[in-house]
Design an enzyme around this catalytic site. Structure first.
Site, mmCIF file in Angstrom:
data_model
loop_
_atom_site.group_PDB
_atom_site.id
_atom_site.type_symbol
_atom_site.label_atom_id
_atom_site.label_comp_id
_atom_site.label_asym_id
_atom_site.label_seq_id
_atom_site.Cartn_x
_atom_site.Cartn_y
_atom_site.Cartn_z
ATOM 1 C CB ALA A 479 -0.848 -0.027 1.157
ATOM 2 C CD GLU A 527 -2.945 -7.383 2.988
ATOM 3 O OE1 GLU A 527 -2.631 -6.362 2.596
ATOM 4 O OE2 GLU A 527 -3.642 -7.591 3.868
ATOM 5 C CD GLU A 547 1.215 -5.512 5.656
ATOM 6 O OE1 GLU A 547 2.014 -6.397 6.219
ATOM 7 O OE2 GLU A 547 0.374 -5.584 4.574
#
Ligand code: NAI
Length: 673
Positions: A479, A527, A547
């Site tokens: 992300a 993901e 993460e």
């Protein structure tokens, strides 16, 4: 002049391996057939085999008549007496026949003697066909007074099952003879190709010889092991058997003799000594219990164990380049059309796609480079690219990637959005994550654009399968963290939800989605990939959920989908440590389904997508739904869903098409209706 309407009665000479199979085909097609051999025992054995084969077809429901009714059209004829002279019965059978198909041993003197006798007694327009594998049609025809009526009709073993027949024009064979023989092959239920010139080995055997000889030389010189080559042939090229596996299966002596016969007739090829060594040592393959592989006992076939992971050691272009060069030679010399050459390798050799389709997919530049490389590796052999291949390279006709090679390709339509690129390559489409200088970091904009692209492609009837990949050296490194700066917990939760909606959309998507992981697939990148149906990774890909290093956890399904794929412990190991793993380790964990060298990723993904795109869309959707939903509920709910979907599919046109095509032995064309 011969004409198809005049052919009612066919005489097959030779009741051995090929002859009895050809007789069976002619009888099923409704012709009256004489089957001739030198004594009644051989004919009897041939007839028994025909009867057995017909009864198998009858059991399967693919024979419209009874076995006896087909058998009643076959008339046995002993064609030589005790002194070896042709019999009166044979002479009468010749006089009664409209076409001859010869399948006696591969000796020119025998064949010429037979053709001379047939020629003396035949009806005026009767076609004289020979099933020879290696003798020139022109030389057999020379024994007759009507070479225009002599033609090659080369079946493949076993004739009832193998769809290919090569129809070969001798120097003097008339066009009418060729066209009637072509029709007859069609009436036999076969898919004929036309060989316009009488070259040694015709099409399939020439191409096979180049392929096997190259594989053999590379092994003989020690560049690769036979196992590595066979693994590449089976798993990278997707041929039904490895090169050495095939030699063992068919008999090393068969290739030894066929290749020898071809070179004696002017086919230029330097024989690989390994075949001769095996031949001299009587290690002929399965039939002797030992060849390149070992078998439990002579004649007992056990499929050789060939490790899949060796496949990446050998560049498959190297194995195929000389065969492509041979195909180009056949085209350049107007021996056959490119469509017929491609048909010959697919139907006669069982290749998953045509020779020129392979070449266009690899790229003509790569073929020429491989030929040069072979010259460097193997020395004094004829690896010079044909003029056609050189011209194609200089004209930038490199195959699929430039829109033109042996075939023309529709220009790939591209639509560029802010963060992604959509490429329409009907019947497949690519979505490319396209922020290469940000390692394709997933931003809110990208999530939105991906969702919109998926919606559009789902409704697009021209598109059957999707591939998602990344531009540059990453699939997606995660992300876009810059978008997180200063966001509130509420905004972060909304970002997570939006991303999760996208991943759910992929799981419920009506069409298969292949993920081609071309580099980093980290965090959100991993993901996203886990929501696709099948993941193919490049060898240099790195996967992980880092993460934790930033103080948070995966937020787009990572804590849910990763354990479902790799289990509790392994997913905790990955999520707790934040470590990256290699594609190979990811494969061992079943996180990816296939690993390929970087340069082959695009083609592997495309090949798989194209293969799946030929399957019935509704059944694909049903299978995907049953698997996804079944795994998330209990087995009873899953089985119930499966039974309902199974039942529903029987109301579709695609099932009718699939069943009909199966019975008629043709390729189905599914419409998604
Ligand atoms: P085969 O040895 O199984 O059968 C030949 C038969 O011809 C034997 O039954 C023999 O008794 C008989 N025969 C010998 N002289 C004869 C004569 N003067 N008149 C009548 N019958 C005679 O051989 P196969 O394998 O069937 O091969 C036959 C031809 O087909 C050869 O030209 C071969 O090159 C070709 N061929 C073979 C293929 C294969 O995989 N076996 C594939 C394609 C072509």
């Amino acid at each position: 002049m011969p004409s198809i309407d005049k052919i009612k009665t066919i005489l097959v000479i030779g009741a051995g391996t090929m002859g009895h199979g050809i007789t069976e085909l002619a009888a099923i097609a409704g012709y009256k057939v004489y089957i001739a051999d030198i004594n009644s025992e051989i004919i009897k054995s041939g007839l028994e085999k025909i009867k057995w084969s017909l009864s198998k077809l009858h059991e399967k429901g693919s024979l419209k008549e009874s076995v006896d009714s087909v058998m009643s059209r076959i008339i046995p004829v002993v064609n030589t007496d005790s002194q070896g002279n042709f019999t009166k019965d044979f002479e009468n059978a010749i006089k009664d026949s409209d076409m001859f198909i010869e399948a006696i041993p591969e000796r020119l003197d025998l064949k010429q003697n037979l053709f001379k006798f047939i020629d003396k007694n035949r009806k005026a327009d009767a076609i004289m066909a020979t099933n020879t594998s290696s003798l020139p049609i022109t030389e057999i025809a020379a024994a007759t007074s009507a070479p225009e009526l002599v033609v090659g009709m080369h079946f493949f073993n076993p004739p009832p099952l193998m769809p290919l027949v090569e129809i070969i024009k001798g120097e003097k064979t008339s066009d009418e003879t060729v066209s009637v023989t072509y029709q007859i092959a069609k009436n036999f239920g076969k898919q004929p190709v036309i060989v316009k010139k009488d070259v040694p080995g015709f099409i399939a055997n020439r191409i096979l010889a180049r392929f096997l000889n190259t594989a053999c030389w590379l092994a003989y010189k020690g560049f690769y092991s036979t196992l590595e080559i066979d693994s590449a042939v089976r798993y990278s090229l997707n041929f039904p058997m490895g090169a050495f596996e095939l030699a063992d299966y068919s008999g090393i002596d068969v290739f030894y003799f066929v290749n020898k016969a071809m070179t004696e007739r002017g086919f230029k090829m330097k024989h690989c000594p390994l075949f001769e060594q095996k031949f001299n040592a009587k290690e002929l393959g399965m039939k002797t219990g030992k060849g390149f592989y070992e078998y439990p006992k002579p004649g007992a076939y056990v499929r050789p164990q060939i490790p899949k992971e060796l496949a990446n050691k050998v560049d498959p272009v190297l194995l195929l380049a000389p065969a492509v060069n041979e195909g180009a030679w056949l085209l350049e010399n107007d021996v056959a059309t490119k469509e017929d050459i491609d048909k010959a390798v697919m139907l006669g050799l069982g290749w998953p796609k045509g020779l020129f389709e392979f070449a266009d997919d690899f790229g003509i530049d790569k073929i020429n480079t491989a030929l040069k490389q072979l010259k460097d590796l193997l020395g004094d052999q004829d690896f010079e690219p044909t003029k056609m291949l050189k011209d194609m390279e200089s004209k930038n006709e490199l195959g699929r990637k430039t829109g033109k090679g042996f075939y023309e390709y529709k220009k790939i339509e591209e639509v560029s959005k802010k963060t992604i690129l959509i490429k329409y390559e009907k019947p497949i489409a690519w979505i490319v994550l396209n922020r290469p200088n940000r390692l394709n970091a997933i931003s809110p904009d990208m999530i939105k654009e991906l969702g919109e692209a998926l919606d559009e492609l789902e409704l697009n009837d021209d598109i059957r399968v999707l591939i998602i990949t990344g531009a540059g050296r990453a699939f997606s490194a995660g992300a876009d963290v810059t978008a997180f700066a200063g966001i509130t917990p509420m905004q972060a939760a909304i970002f997570s939800k939006k991303f999760q909606e996208l991943t759910l959309k992929m799981e419920f998507y009506a069409k298969p989605i292949i993920i081609a992981i071309n580099g980093y697939a980290l965090g959100g990148g991993l993901e996203l990939s886990m929501s696709g149906d099948i993941r193919i990774a490049s060898e240099n890909a790195l996967l992980g959920q880092p993460e934790i290093n930033l103080g948070f956890i995966p937020g787009a399904g990572g804590t849910q989908r990763l354990p479902r794929l790799v289990g509790r412990g392994q997913s905790k190991l990955l999520i707790f440590t934040g470590d990256n793993i290699s594609a190979k380790d990811a494969y061992a964990l079943k996180l990816v389904d296939k690993v390929v060298p970087p340069e082959r990723l695009e083609q592997e993904a495309r090949d798989l997508a194209l293969k799946i795109s030929e399957k019935p869309p509704l059944a694909l959707m049903a299978a995907k739904l049953a698997i996804e939903q079944g795994l998330e509920s209990n087995i009873w709910a899953g089985l119930n869903l499966e039974a309902n979907l199974f039942g529903l599919l029987f109301s579709t046109e695609d099932v009718a098409e699939g069943v009909t095509a199966f019975l008629e032995k043709k390729k189905p064309s599914f419409k998604g209706k």
